[in-house]
Design a protein around this motif. Structure first.
Motif, PDB file in Angstrom:
ATOM      1  N   ILE A   1       0.756  -1.333  -0.017  1.00 26.56           N
ATOM      2  CA  ILE A   1       0.012   0.020   0.066  1.00 26.56           C
ATOM      3  C   ILE A   1       0.878   1.215  -0.156  1.00 26.56           C
ATOM      4  N   ILE A   2       2.092   1.011   0.608  1.00 29.36           N
ATOM      5  CA  ILE A   2       2.984   2.356   0.415  1.00 29.36           C
ATOM      6  C   ILE A   2       4.327   1.986  -0.480  1.00 29.36           C
ATOM      7  N   VAL A   3       5.242   1.569  -0.008  1.00 29.98           N
ATOM      8  CA  VAL A   3       6.308   1.361  -0.958  1.00 29.98           C
ATOM      9  C   VAL A   3       7.166   0.001  -1.159  1.00 29.98           C
ATOM     10  N   ASN A   4       6.512  -0.883  -0.745  1.00 33.37           N
ATOM     11  CA  ASN A   4       6.760  -2.398  -0.767  1.00 33.37           C
ATOM     12  C   ASN A   4       8.410  -2.430   0.020  1.00 33.37           C
ATOM     13  N   PRO A   5       8.308  -1.995   1.408  1.00 31.97           N
ATOM     14  CA  PRO A   5       9.532  -1.904   2.013  1.00 31.97           C
ATOM     15  C   PRO A   5      10.124  -3.522   2.303  1.00 31.97           C
ATOM     16  N   VAL A   6      11.449  -3.618   2.715  1.00 30.79           N
ATOM     17  CA  VAL A   6      12.072  -4.887   2.849  1.00 30.79           C
ATOM     18  C   VAL A   6      11.493  -5.642   4.036  1.00 30.79           C
ATOM     19  N   PRO A   7      11.375  -7.034   4.241  1.00 29.70           N
ATOM     20  CA  PRO A   7      11.008  -7.359   5.578  1.00 29.70           C
ATOM     21  C   PRO A   7      11.494  -6.853   6.641  1.00 29.70           C
ATOM     22  N   THR A   8      10.526  -6.959   7.722  1.00 31.25           N
ATOM     23  CA  THR A   8      11.113  -6.429   9.049  1.00 31.25           C
ATOM     24  C   THR A   8      10.252  -7.174  10.352  1.00 31.25           C
ATOM     25  N   ASP A   9      11.133  -7.445  11.534  1.00 29.86           N
ATOM     26  CA  ASP A   9      10.494  -8.066  12.335  1.00 29.86           C
ATOM     27  C   ASP A   9       9.138  -6.991  13.113  1.00 29.86           C
ATOM     28  N   LEU A  10       9.220  -5.984  12.881  1.00 28.35           N
ATOM     29  CA  LEU A  10       8.253  -5.046  13.436  1.00 28.35           C
ATOM     30  C   LEU A  10       6.779  -5.269  12.750  1.00 28.35           C
ATOM     31  N   GLN A  11       5.744  -5.673  13.523  1.00 25.85           N
ATOM     32  CA  GLN A  11       4.335  -6.135  13.086  1.00 25.85           C
ATOM     33  C   GLN A  11       3.420  -5.102  13.607  1.00 25.85           C
ATOM     34  N   VAL A  12       2.573  -4.882  12.723  1.00 19.98           N
ATOM     35  CA  VAL A  12       1.310  -4.149  12.971  1.00 19.98           C
ATOM     36  C   VAL A  12       0.066  -4.679  12.251  1.00 19.98           C
ATOM     37  N   ARG A  13      -1.296  -4.890  13.260  1.00 20.45           N
ATOM     38  CA  ARG A  13      -2.294  -5.737  12.806  1.00 20.45           C
ATOM     39  C   ARG A  13      -3.592  -4.603  13.062  1.00 20.45           C
ATOM     40  N   VAL A  14      -4.407  -4.248  12.016  1.00 27.09           N
ATOM     41  CA  VAL A  14      -5.376  -3.472  12.192  1.00 27.09           C
ATOM     42  C   VAL A  14      -6.697  -4.259  11.687  1.00 27.09           C
ATOM     43  N   TRP A  15      -7.780  -4.087  12.532  1.00 25.62           N
ATOM     44  CA  TRP A  15      -8.990  -4.654  11.888  1.00 25.62           C
ATOM     45  C   TRP A  15     -10.176  -3.791  12.752  1.00 25.62           C
ATOM     46  N   VAL A  16     -11.635  -4.152  12.153  1.00 28.55           N
ATOM     47  CA  VAL A  16     -12.938  -3.246  12.540  1.00 28.55           C
ATOM     48  C   VAL A  16     -13.555  -4.192  13.404  1.00 28.55           C
ATOM     49  N   ASN A  17     -14.238  -3.802  14.289  1.00 24.47           N
ATOM     50  CA  ASN A  17     -14.989  -4.511  15.444  1.00 24.47           C
ATOM     51  C   ASN A  17     -15.936  -5.687  14.803  1.00 24.47           C
ATOM     52  N   LYS A  18     -16.598  -5.524  13.499  1.00 23.29           N
ATOM     53  CA  LYS A  18     -17.302  -6.581  12.774  1.00 23.29           C
ATOM     54  C   LYS A  18     -16.426  -7.787  12.345  1.00 23.29           C
ATOM     55  N   ASP A  19     -15.218  -7.428  12.196  1.00 21.05           N
ATOM     56  CA  ASP A  19     -14.244  -8.612  11.626  1.00 21.05           C
ATOM     57  C   ASP A  19     -12.925  -8.738  12.226  1.00 21.05           C
ATOM     58  N   PRO A  20     -13.034  -9.109  13.360  1.00 24.39           N
ATOM     59  CA  PRO A  20     -11.495  -9.172  14.500  1.00 24.39           C
ATOM     60  C   PRO A  20     -10.663 -10.157  13.711  1.00 24.39           C
ATOM     61  N   SER A  21     -11.100 -11.292  13.185  1.00 24.40           N
ATOM     62  CA  SER A  21     -10.304 -12.356  12.422  1.00 24.40           C
ATOM     63  C   SER A  21      -9.634 -11.749  11.166  1.00 24.40           C
ATOM     64  N   LYS A  22     -10.346 -10.909  10.582  1.00 29.29           N
ATOM     65  CA  LYS A  22     -10.289 -10.468   9.147  1.00 29.29           C
ATOM     66  C   LYS A  22     -10.200 -11.356   8.119  1.00 29.29           C
ATOM     67  N   THR A  23     -11.540 -12.293   8.581  1.00 30.35           N
ATOM     68  CA  THR A  23     -11.467 -13.334   7.541  1.00 30.35           C
ATOM     69  C   THR A  23     -12.885 -13.153   6.451  1.00 30.35           C
ATOM     70  N   GLY A  24     -13.307 -11.895   6.505  1.00 32.16           N
ATOM     71  CA  GLY A  24     -14.523 -11.464   5.413  1.00 32.16           C
ATOM     72  C   GLY A  24     -14.405 -10.147   5.151  1.00 32.16           C
ATOM     73  N   ASN A  25     -15.432  -9.613   4.825  1.00 39.21           N
ATOM     74  CA  ASN A  25     -15.573  -8.196   4.274  1.00 39.21           C
ATOM     75  C   ASN A  25     -16.747  -7.768   5.136  1.00 39.21           C
ATOM     76  N   PRO A  26     -16.778  -7.395   6.337  1.00 40.14           N
ATOM     77  CA  PRO A  26     -17.856  -6.916   7.160  1.00 40.14           C
ATOM     78  C   PRO A  26     -18.731  -5.561   6.306  1.00 40.14           C
TER      79      PRO A  26
END
Length: 409
Positions: free
Chosen positions: A28-53
Motif C-alpha cells: 500500500i505504500i512502498v513495498n519495504p524490505v521484510p522487518t520484524d516489526l509487525q502491526v495488525r489493524v481490524w474493524v470491530n465486525k471482523d476481528p479475525s479479518k476473514t471476511g468483508n464486513p
C-alpha cells in the motif's frame, strides 16, 4: 460527551481502506524490505479479518490495532471515492504510542470522548495502519485537529507516506490494512431528518486566543466548530490575559456564539534603585522604604522617588512603572559644598593650604563651593605679620574665620 470526529469527508470515519483486497499490506505504500516489526489493524465486525464486513451509513465503527514491538501508530481512512481522513492521532486522542504486544481500540469501549461513524457513499472502504519505531511528521499532509488530509486517492497517499518514512531505515516501519463494505440503512420517508450537529462560534477581544473544548486545544479565535449536540466546557487562553472559561449548549442545526472580552493580567513591576555612593535613604511617595541598593516590587503606576544621604544633595525623580516592567534607577549623588567667610583687620591676600584664593576687600572675602575637610587659612599683608588658622569646612554650612594681622616691628 462524545464528539463525532470530522475528516475531509465530513464524517467521523467515512470508510477506512486503501487498496483492492488483493494488494499486500506492505504494497500500500512502498513495498519495504521484510522487518520484524509487525502491526495488525481490524474493524470491530471482523476481528479475525476473514471476511468483508458490512456497515450501514451512519453506523458507528471501532478500529483496533496491535503491535509486536514499541511503535508509534498512525491510522488513515480511505473511501471508495478516494477521499482520505486521519483517524489517529485526532483532536481528542493524540496518544498513538503503543507498547509491544499492546492492543488498543479507537474509540475505546468506555470513557471515549468521540465516536467514529461510517459515511457514504456506498462502496469498498479501507483502514490503513502505519507503525513506526520513530514518530512521523504528518504536518505537510494532515491536520490532526480536524482530521483532514490534503490528498485524494490511495496512490497519492502512498507517495506522500513514502516521503514521510524515507528518512527512516526500512526495517523501522510497517503497514497493514483492513477492508469493509459501506451499505445504506433503510430510511422511513415519514421521519424528518434531524441535524446531527450544531455549530459553535468562538470570538475574543483581542483575537488570537487559544481555544480549548472539553480540555482539548481545537484552534484559535475567531473559530467555528461543528460539534455534536450537548453541553461543552470552553476555555480561552492568551498571554498577558486572564483565562476565560464558560459552558455552552450545542443544539442541532443551530449556531451557538461565545464572545469573550479578555481581561489583561495585572502584574507587579520592579524598581531597581542604586546610588553612588550607596547607602542613601530611599523615600517612595514620601515614605521611607529602605536604603540603596534596593529592589522594590510595586503595582503598576506613577511614583515620586527621593534619595537622601548626609553630605550630598537630595536626588528626586518621577517614575512610571508598567505591568510586569522592571525600571532601573542609577543615581549619582552630588556632594554638598561648604562656604568660608574670612574677616581681616586689614586688606590681605588669603591662602588656603598654600594656594592663594583671593584678597579681602574692606576686610572681607567669601569663598564658596569648598570641599569638606580641614584647611589652613593664611592672611598676608605688607607691613604686617602673617596670620593663620586651621578651619574645618563642613558640607552645606558656612564657616566664619577672623584673622588679626599684627604690625611688623
Amino acid at each position: 460527551m462524545k464528539r463525532i470526529i470530522s475528516t475531509t469527508l465530513g464524517l467521523l470515519l467515512a470508510g477506512s481502506a486503501l487498496a483492492a483486497p488483493e494488494l499486500s499490506p506492505q504494497g500500500i505504500i512502498v513495498n519495504p524490505v521484510p522487518t520484524d516489526l509487525q502491526v495488525r489493524v481490524w474493524v470491530n465486525k471482523d476481528p479475525s479479518k476473514t471476511g468483508n464486513p458490512v456497515y450501514q451509513i451512519g453506523e458507528r465503527i471501532q478500529v483496533s490495532v496491535q503491535v509486536n514491538q514499541d511503535a508509534h501508530v498512525y491510522i488513515f481512512s480511505v473511501k471508495s471515492t478516494g477521499e482520505i481522513g486521519l483517524i489517529l492521532p485526532n483532536a481528542f486522542d493524540q496518544n498513538n504510542f503503543l507498547r509491544a504486544g499492546e492492543t488498543r481500540t479507537f474509540p475505546p469501549a468506555t470513557g471515549a470522548r468521540y465516536a467514529l461513524e461510517v459515511a457514504g457513499p456506498e462502496g469498498q472502504d479501507r483502514v490503513l495502519a502505519v507503525a513506526s519505531r520513530q514518530p512521523l511528521s504528518l504536518a505537510q499532509i494532515a491536520d490532526i485537529q480536524t482530521g483532514r488530509v490534503n490528498l485524494q486517492g490511495a496512490d497519492n497517499l502512498a507517495r506522500a507516506l513514502s516521503i514521510v518514512v524515507t528518512p527512516l531505515p526500512q526495517q523501522d516501519w510497517v503497514s497493514n490494512v483492513a477492508f469493509f463494505i459501506v451499505g445504506r440503512a433503510a430510511v422511513t420517508p415519514v421521519q424528518p431528518v434531524q441535524p446531527a450537529t450544531g455549530t459553535l462560534s468562538v470570538n475574543s477581544s483581542p483575537a488570537g486566543a487559544q481555544v480549548l473544548v472539553e480540555g482539548r486545544v481545537v484552534g484559535s479565535t475567531p473559530l467555528n466548530l461543528v460539534l455534536r449536540p450537548g453541553r461543552v466546557d470552553i476555555e480561552l487562553r492568551l498571554g498577558g490575559y486572564q483565562n476565560f472559561r464558560t459552558t455552552a449548549q450545542i443544539r442541532p442545526g443551530e449556531t451557538t456564539a461565545v464572545n469573550a472580552n479578555l481581561v489583561p493580567v495585572v502584574q507587579n513591576g520592579l524598581l531597581q534603585i542604586n546610588s553612588n555612593p550607596p547607602g542613601a535613604q530611599v523615600l517612595l511617595n514620601g515614605r521611607v522604604v529602605g536604603n540603596t541598593p534596593l529592589n522594590l516590587t510595586v503595582p503598576p503606576g506613577r511614583y515620586d522617588l527621593e534619595l537622601r544621604l548626609g553630605g550630598y544633595q537630595s536626588f528626586r525623580a518621577s517614575l512610571s512603572v508598567g505591568s510586569g516592567q522592571t525600571v532601573p534607577v542609577n543615581a549619582t549623588l552630588q556632594a554638598l559644598r561648604g562656604a568660608l567667610e574670612v574677616y581681616t583687620n586689614v586688606e590681605a591676600r588669603i591662602f588656603l593650604d598654600g594656594r592663594e584664593v583671593g584678597q579681602t576687600r574692606g576686610g572681607f572675602l567669601r569663598l564658596d563651593e569648598l570641599e569638606g575637610g580641614s584647611v589652613q587659612v593664611v592672611a598676608l599683608a605688607p607691613g604686617y605679620r602673617a596670620a593663620l588658622r586651621d578651619v574645618r569646612v563642613e558640607a552645606g554650612r558656612t564657616q566664619q574665620v577672623r584673622l588679626e594681622l599684627p604690625r611688623a616691628r
